[in-house]
Design an enzyme around this catalytic site. Sequence first.
Site, PDB file in Angstrom:
ATOM      1  N   ASP A 114       0.305   0.621 -35.047  1.00  0.00           N
ATOM      2  CA  ASP A 114       1.140   0.435 -33.864  1.00  0.00           C
ATOM      3  C   ASP A 114       2.255  -0.576 -34.101  1.00  0.00           C
ATOM      4  OD1 ASP A 114      -0.754   2.117 -32.768  1.00  0.00           O
ATOM      5  OD2 ASP A 114      -0.802   1.059 -30.856  1.00  0.00           O
ATOM      6  N   ASP A 153      -5.945   0.268 -33.744  1.00  0.00           N
ATOM      7  CA  ASP A 153      -5.824   0.480 -32.304  1.00  0.00           C
ATOM      8  C   ASP A 153      -6.366   1.802 -31.773  1.00  0.00           C
ATOM      9  OD1 ASP A 153      -4.401  -1.799 -32.878  1.00  0.00           O
ATOM     10  OD2 ASP A 153      -2.902  -1.447 -31.340  1.00  0.00           O
ATOM     11  N   LYS A 154      -5.920   2.932 -32.297  1.00  0.00           N
ATOM     12  CA  LYS A 154      -6.338   4.222 -31.739  1.00  0.00           C
ATOM     13  C   LYS A 154      -7.459   4.876 -32.538  1.00  0.00           C
ATOM     14  CE  LYS A 154      -3.159   3.382 -28.922  1.00  0.00           C
ATOM     15  NZ  LYS A 154      -2.790   2.142 -29.621  1.00  0.00           N
ATOM     16  N   CYS A 165      -4.989  -7.119 -36.954  1.00  0.00           N
ATOM     17  CA  CYS A 165      -4.257  -8.338 -36.598  1.00  0.00           C
ATOM     18  C   CYS A 165      -5.188  -9.390 -36.003  1.00  0.00           C
ATOM     19  CB  CYS A 165      -3.123  -8.003 -35.642  1.00  0.00           C
ATOM     20  SG  CYS A 165      -1.839  -6.993 -36.413  1.00  0.00           S
ATOM     21  N   GLU A 177       3.787   1.414 -26.079  1.00  0.00           N
ATOM     22  CA  GLU A 177       3.522  -0.001 -25.834  1.00  0.00           C
ATOM     23  C   GLU A 177       4.844  -0.732 -25.632  1.00  0.00           C
ATOM     24  OE1 GLU A 177       1.193  -1.451 -29.091  1.00  0.00           O
ATOM     25  OE2 GLU A 177      -0.676  -0.701 -28.233  1.00  0.00           O
ATOM     26  N   SER A 185       0.943  -3.738 -25.819  1.00  0.00           N
ATOM     27  CA  SER A 185       0.199  -4.100 -27.011  1.00  0.00           C
ATOM     28  C   SER A 185      -0.845  -5.144 -26.648  1.00  0.00           C
ATOM     29  CB  SER A 185       1.166  -4.674 -28.057  1.00  0.00           C
ATOM     30  OG  SER A 185       0.477  -5.409 -29.032  1.00  0.00           O
TER      31      SER A 185
END
Length: 619
Positions: free
Chosen positions: A81, A123-124, A195, A494, A520
Amino acid sequence: MPKLRSATSTEGRNMAGARALWRATGVKDNDFGKPIIAIANSFTQFVPGHVHLKDMGSLVAGAIEEAGGIAKEFNTIAVDDGIAMGHGGMLYSLPSRELIADSVEYMVNAHCADALVCISNCDKITPGMLMAALRLNIPVVFVSGGPMEAGKTKLSDKLIKLDLVDAMVAAADSSVSDEDSAKIERSACPTCGSCSGMFTANSMNCLTEALGLSLPGNGSMLATHSDRRELFLEAGRRVMALTKRYYEQDDVSALPRNIASFKAFENAMALDIAMGGSSNTVLHLLAAAQEADVAFTMDDIDRMSRQVPHLCKVAPSTAKYHMEDVHRAGGVMGILGELDRAGLLHTDVPHVAADAGGNLKSVLAKYDVMQTQDDKVKQFFMAGPAGIPTTKAFSQDCRWPSLDDDRREGCIRSREFAFSQEGGLAVLSGNLADNGCIVKTAGVDESNLTFTGSARVYESQDDAVAGILGGEVVAGDVVVIRYEGPKGGPGMQEMLYPTSYLKSRGLGKACALITDGRFSGGTSGLSIGHVSPEAAAGGTIALIENGDRIEIDIPKRSIKLAVSDAELAARRETMLARGPMAWKPLSRQRYVSMALKAYAMLATSADKGAVRDRSKLED
């Protein structure tokens, strides 16, 4: 007893061809009849959270085969992302969740696998695999790649911790020199892993622990630490134990839908609220609940947000703590332990870390650092960063000198000393969002809990960014970014750039931002997303005009467009008069591919998890 699913392709004369092909993959005569365990990996060189996963499948496979199974690995896609941010690539991020879920379902069902290990991280990918696992309902264990170490650098002779968002904000701040901006950029993301803050990836990996589908430490143990290797090995052993319980003992408690029950979803949401997780987790939990046929809704989230305190504040909500600090304080199990002592946790639910007949209570007894007597567990949670840039997993074995067990002023607090008695996420509703919207209260300054301002409307993220950087947005404005929902974007982008640029221009506490898109996990400030219904679905957000007064009251869970019902009705009639162009942006120029158009045709609004509209698919 349930028959092995894999028997469909391995038994009988009519499966001679299939067996011949299995043999070509390395299966021997004495292997037929063993359970086939699928390993869904998501290794890619595009994503720092996945760049180190190439050999993880082999680790898991070795443990599976040692325990008597056949391991077969395949890969899914993984979108970063952060790299996809700020351009058309972000349109593909949320839709990739559905592709990942489908691809795991396709591979597992096409090859009749008996069980599944999901190696995810960012993320996904974790949500997509979670949706697939609950859809398939075969024994499963999740194991993620782990968070990266926090960035660190010296500015003005002061050592500071950094993450991706700091690099973005500094780059957009004209008061930051080119030299300092470059220094921050080079230091922000030092290692492999997701992250370092409580962004979406780490939030979701933590939630799999609370759902009962991953092992303690999954969400917080650093990607670089040698202790993480054992999580992959144990995932292989545990999935085999679950497989034997189900297929040999007819123990349905080993199945993910019986582990991730309504109570488990409440536990996951309680954790999310307590740790101030990414607002994206709401979207993904709602989607996962639908796949599990669990009636967990926005109403449940609203109810819980008023009951669960905010016990853990982590970047981006504070620069002081990152995931490495959460781990030192006991990780997810430490937070769940505090929720349990506050009477806010269901401990009678199954968990993959528990032995047969065990539950979350027994897992906490061993892994909650405030009650465990196991010195190995204490050592496990003392695993810390090395501060050496690397893309290699398990490359260091540094430890903190002690645990952070300060529940008064430490990274994780007890209920008595909570950061706030209401949690880090809240559901707002009103005439601007009939079906609700989400704000990450953990990142909102106390001075902004109530806010009234004038609407500054944009019909795309790109226009909003140009407006913010061009000086159109001033203190007291409520930036409205619409037609960025699941259907309208399409893809529900986002909005990290708009929020970051508001901060860089000194407007972080002077403005609010409202969108039918999402944020985000790195976003903080008065940023309200997931407005439902979205503009493209006929939501009121499509009717806002420049200068309209918008009233936000987080303590009262209210968001109001201060326009009369009669005026809104008139605007709605005007919108409908557009005919085919109703509920569509008039000024935006955006290429939308056929793949994204196909996604948009079936997408629901955020209050439904942005999943496919089943009513359009049912006979």
